[in-house]
Design a protein around this motif. Structure first.
Motif, PDB file in Angstrom:
ATOM      1  N   LEU A   6     -30.508 -48.669  34.113  1.00 16.37           N
ATOM      2  CA  LEU A   6     -29.283 -48.213  33.852  1.00 16.37           C
ATOM      3  C   LEU A   6     -28.728 -47.629  34.898  1.00 16.37           C
ATOM      4  CD1 LEU A   6     -27.216 -48.129  31.353  1.00 16.37           C
ATOM      5  CD2 LEU A   6     -28.095 -45.881  31.095  1.00 16.37           C
ATOM      6  N   TYR A   7     -29.448 -46.584  35.562  1.00 14.90           N
ATOM      7  CA  TYR A   7     -28.629 -45.637  36.607  1.00 14.90           C
ATOM      8  C   TYR A   7     -28.129 -46.738  37.863  1.00 14.90           C
ATOM      9  CZ  TYR A   7     -29.564 -40.915  34.602  1.00 14.90           C
ATOM     10  OH  TYR A   7     -29.328 -39.793  34.042  1.00 14.90           O
ATOM     11  N   VAL A   8     -29.240 -47.651  37.981  1.00 12.47           N
ATOM     12  CA  VAL A   8     -28.934 -48.494  39.191  1.00 12.47           C
ATOM     13  C   VAL A   8     -27.997 -49.191  39.067  1.00 12.47           C
ATOM     14  CG1 VAL A   8     -30.154 -50.445  40.620  1.00 12.47           C
ATOM     15  CG2 VAL A   8     -31.268 -48.180  40.047  1.00 12.47           C
ATOM     16  N   THR A   9     -28.041 -49.989  37.781  1.00 16.59           N
ATOM     17  CA  THR A   9     -26.756 -51.019  37.509  1.00 16.59           C
ATOM     18  C   THR A   9     -25.408 -50.568  37.368  1.00 16.59           C
ATOM     19  OG1 THR A   9     -27.395 -51.128  35.231  1.00 16.59           O
ATOM     20  CG2 THR A   9     -28.512 -52.673  36.723  1.00 16.59           C
ATOM     21  N   ARG A  10     -25.566 -49.366  36.544  1.00 15.89           N
ATOM     22  CA  ARG A  10     -23.936 -48.812  36.422  1.00 15.89           C
ATOM     23  C   ARG A  10     -23.643 -47.845  37.397  1.00 15.89           C
ATOM     24  NH1 ARG A  10     -23.132 -47.515  30.929  1.00 15.89           N
ATOM     25  NH2 ARG A  10     -21.142 -46.571  31.498  1.00 15.89           N
ATOM     26  N   LEU A  11     -24.248 -47.436  38.445  1.00 12.94           N
ATOM     27  CA  LEU A  11     -23.839 -46.427  39.452  1.00 12.94           C
ATOM     28  C   LEU A  11     -23.810 -47.210  40.841  1.00 12.94           C
ATOM     29  CD1 LEU A  11     -25.288 -43.304  37.863  1.00 12.94           C
ATOM     30  CD2 LEU A  11     -22.983 -44.059  37.816  1.00 12.94           C
ATOM     31  N   GLY A  12     -24.055 -48.376  40.905  1.00  9.76           N
ATOM     32  CA  GLY A  12     -24.051 -49.161  42.196  1.00  9.76           C
ATOM     33  C   GLY A  12     -25.240 -49.013  42.807  1.00  9.76           C
ATOM     34  N   GLY A  13     -26.567 -48.965  42.538  1.00  7.56           N
ATOM     35  CA  GLY A  13     -27.920 -48.859  43.248  1.00  7.56           C
ATOM     36  C   GLY A  13     -28.138 -50.311  43.737  1.00  7.56           C
ATOM     37  N   ASP A  14     -29.058 -50.343  44.462  1.00  7.98           N
ATOM     38  CA  ASP A  14     -29.472 -51.416  45.165  1.00  7.98           C
ATOM     39  C   ASP A  14     -30.753 -52.022  44.016  1.00  7.98           C
ATOM     40  OD1 ASP A  14     -30.960 -53.486  46.442  1.00  7.98           O
ATOM     41  OD2 ASP A  14     -31.001 -52.654  48.007  1.00  7.98           O
ATOM     42  N   LEU A  15     -29.967 -53.332  43.359  1.00 10.53           N
ATOM     43  CA  LEU A  15     -31.027 -53.784  42.203  1.00 10.53           C
ATOM     44  C   LEU A  15     -32.189 -54.489  42.869  1.00 10.53           C
ATOM     45  CD1 LEU A  15     -31.417 -53.825  39.099  1.00 10.53           C
ATOM     46  CD2 LEU A  15     -29.912 -56.112  39.370  1.00 10.53           C
ATOM     47  N   SER A  16     -32.302 -54.966  44.021  1.00  8.98           N
ATOM     48  CA  SER A  16     -33.312 -55.719  44.401  1.00  8.98           C
ATOM     49  C   SER A  16     -34.481 -54.690  44.909  1.00  8.98           C
ATOM     50  CB  SER A  16     -33.077 -56.668  45.673  1.00  8.98           C
ATOM     51  OG  SER A  16     -32.452 -55.725  46.700  1.00  8.98           O
ATOM     52  N   HIS A  17     -33.891 -53.494  45.504  1.00  5.54           N
ATOM     53  CA  HIS A  17     -34.866 -52.493  45.817  1.00  5.54           C
ATOM     54  C   HIS A  17     -35.524 -51.739  44.487  1.00  5.54           C
ATOM     55  CE1 HIS A  17     -36.796 -49.296  48.064  1.00  5.54           C
ATOM     56  NE2 HIS A  17     -35.767 -48.279  47.293  1.00  5.54           N
ATOM     57  N   PHE A  18     -34.757 -51.635  43.555  1.00  6.44           N
ATOM     58  CA  PHE A  18     -35.050 -51.313  42.144  1.00  6.44           C
ATOM     59  C   PHE A  18     -36.287 -52.186  41.773  1.00  6.44           C
ATOM     60  CE2 PHE A  18     -35.310 -51.575  37.507  1.00  6.44           C
ATOM     61  CZ  PHE A  18     -35.652 -50.294  37.315  1.00  6.44           C
ATOM     62  N   VAL A  63     -28.196 -41.657  28.894  1.00  4.01           N
ATOM     63  CA  VAL A  63     -27.035 -42.457  28.985  1.00  4.01           C
ATOM     64  C   VAL A  63     -25.685 -41.917  29.147  1.00  4.01           C
ATOM     65  CG1 VAL A  63     -25.842 -44.139  27.341  1.00  4.01           C
ATOM     66  CG2 VAL A  63     -28.269 -44.096  27.510  1.00  4.01           C
ATOM     67  N   LEU A  64     -25.617 -40.578  28.479  1.00  2.00           N
ATOM     68  CA  LEU A  64     -24.559 -39.607  28.745  1.00  2.00           C
ATOM     69  C   LEU A  64     -24.380 -39.612  30.097  1.00  2.00           C
ATOM     70  CD1 LEU A  64     -22.143 -37.966  27.588  1.00  2.00           C
ATOM     71  CD2 LEU A  64     -23.843 -36.257  26.904  1.00  2.00           C
ATOM     72  N   GLN A  65     -25.336 -39.044  30.698  1.00  2.00           N
ATOM     73  CA  GLN A  65     -25.140 -38.863  32.144  1.00  2.00           C
ATOM     74  C   GLN A  65     -24.575 -39.881  33.235  1.00  2.00           C
ATOM     75  OE1 GLN A  65     -28.607 -37.695  34.444  1.00  2.00           O
ATOM     76  NE2 GLN A  65     -28.083 -35.688  34.714  1.00  2.00           N
ATOM     77  N   VAL A  66     -25.073 -40.955  32.661  1.00  2.00           N
ATOM     78  CA  VAL A  66     -24.610 -42.162  33.574  1.00  2.00           C
ATOM     79  C   VAL A  66     -23.293 -42.224  33.426  1.00  2.00           C
ATOM     80  CG1 VAL A  66     -24.698 -44.799  33.796  1.00  2.00           C
ATOM     81  CG2 VAL A  66     -26.641 -43.529  33.640  1.00  2.00           C
ATOM     82  N   SER A  67     -22.606 -42.218  32.249  1.00  2.00           N
ATOM     83  CA  SER A  67     -21.269 -41.996  32.093  1.00  2.00           C
ATOM     84  C   SER A  67     -20.480 -41.239  32.485  1.00  2.00           C
ATOM     85  CB  SER A  67     -20.944 -42.063  30.397  1.00  2.00           C
ATOM     86  OG  SER A  67     -19.483 -42.130  30.084  1.00  2.00           O
ATOM     87  N   LEU A  68     -20.914 -39.888  32.591  1.00  2.00           N
ATOM     88  CA  LEU A  68     -20.500 -38.873  33.275  1.00  2.00           C
ATOM     89  C   LEU A  68     -20.389 -38.629  34.706  1.00  2.00           C
ATOM     90  CD1 LEU A  68     -21.816 -35.841  30.806  1.00  2.00           C
ATOM     91  CD2 LEU A  68     -19.321 -36.591  30.929  1.00  2.00           C
ATOM     92  N   LEU A  69     -21.520 -39.410  35.207  1.00  2.00           N
ATOM     93  CA  LEU A  69     -21.407 -39.556  36.848  1.00  2.00           C
ATOM     94  C   LEU A  69     -20.294 -40.589  37.252  1.00  2.00           C
ATOM     95  CD1 LEU A  69     -25.255 -39.861  37.414  1.00  2.00           C
ATOM     96  CD2 LEU A  69     -23.850 -38.027  38.382  1.00  2.00           C
ATOM     97  N   THR A  70     -20.205 -41.685  36.437  1.00  2.00           N
ATOM     98  CA  THR A  70     -19.100 -42.534  36.463  1.00  2.00           C
ATOM     99  C   THR A  70     -17.857 -41.866  36.531  1.00  2.00           C
ATOM    100  OG1 THR A  70     -20.334 -44.335  35.744  1.00  2.00           O
ATOM    101  CG2 THR A  70     -17.923 -44.708  36.006  1.00  2.00           C
ATOM    102  N   ARG A  71     -17.639 -41.011  35.587  1.00  2.00           N
ATOM    103  CA  ARG A  71     -16.278 -40.266  35.309  1.00  2.00           C
ATOM    104  C   ARG A  71     -15.908 -39.334  36.642  1.00  2.00           C
ATOM    105  NH1 ARG A  71     -16.727 -38.466  29.253  1.00  2.00           N
ATOM    106  NH2 ARG A  71     -15.157 -37.274  29.751  1.00  2.00           N
ATOM    107  N   ALA A  72     -17.134 -38.486  36.890  1.00  2.00           N
ATOM    108  CA  ALA A  72     -17.034 -37.526  37.884  1.00  2.00           C
ATOM    109  C   ALA A  72     -16.826 -38.383  39.422  1.00  2.00           C
ATOM    110  CB  ALA A  72     -18.438 -36.773  38.064  1.00  2.00           C
ATOM    111  N   ARG A  73     -17.247 -39.308  39.514  1.00  2.00           N
ATOM    112  CA  ARG A  73     -16.933 -40.441  40.690  1.00  2.00           C
ATOM    113  C   ARG A  73     -15.493 -40.596  40.623  1.00  2.00           C
ATOM    114  NH1 ARG A  73     -22.082 -44.094  41.663  1.00  2.00           N
ATOM    115  NH2 ARG A  73     -23.595 -42.647  42.400  1.00  2.00           N
TER     116      ARG A  73
END
Length: 93
Positions: A6-18, A63-73
């Motif tokens: 979830l962190y990788v897909t929602r926050l722009g990480g490298d899915l192949s590395h994950f 899950v909340l943190q992922v949402s908050l990180l998106t909003r903070a960005r």
């Protein structure tokens, strides 16, 4: 791995590395279980119960943190303050 994905897909990480790391993790767990002849927590009843009790709460915080990180960005100031609360909650698990 679900929360990590979830962190990788929602926050722009490298899915192949994950995916490579997730496959390596699964291979390591399988090797350890083969050596032990049992699952990782088979003889750790208290730990298994503790994890089962805490995961629903910590997963919701993640899950909340992922949402908050998106909003903070996106520059939402209140999100940064709320992130501190989720960090403390996850850390205290």
């Amino acid at each position: 791995l679900t929360v990590a994905r979830l962190y990788v897909t929602r926050l722009g990480g490298d899915l192949s590395h994950f995916n490579a790391l997730a496959n390596e993790y699964r291979a390591c767990v399988a090797a350890i279980e083969l050596i032990r002849g049992t699952s990782l927590l088979a003889d750790q009843r208290a730990l298994t119960e503790s994890i089962a009790l805490r995961n629903p709460y910590v997963d919701a915080l993640n899950v909340l943190q992922v949402s908050l990180l998106t909003r903070a960005r996106n520059g939402e100031p209140a999100a940064s303050e709320a992130l501190t609360t989720t960090l403390n909650g996850i850390a205290q698990g």
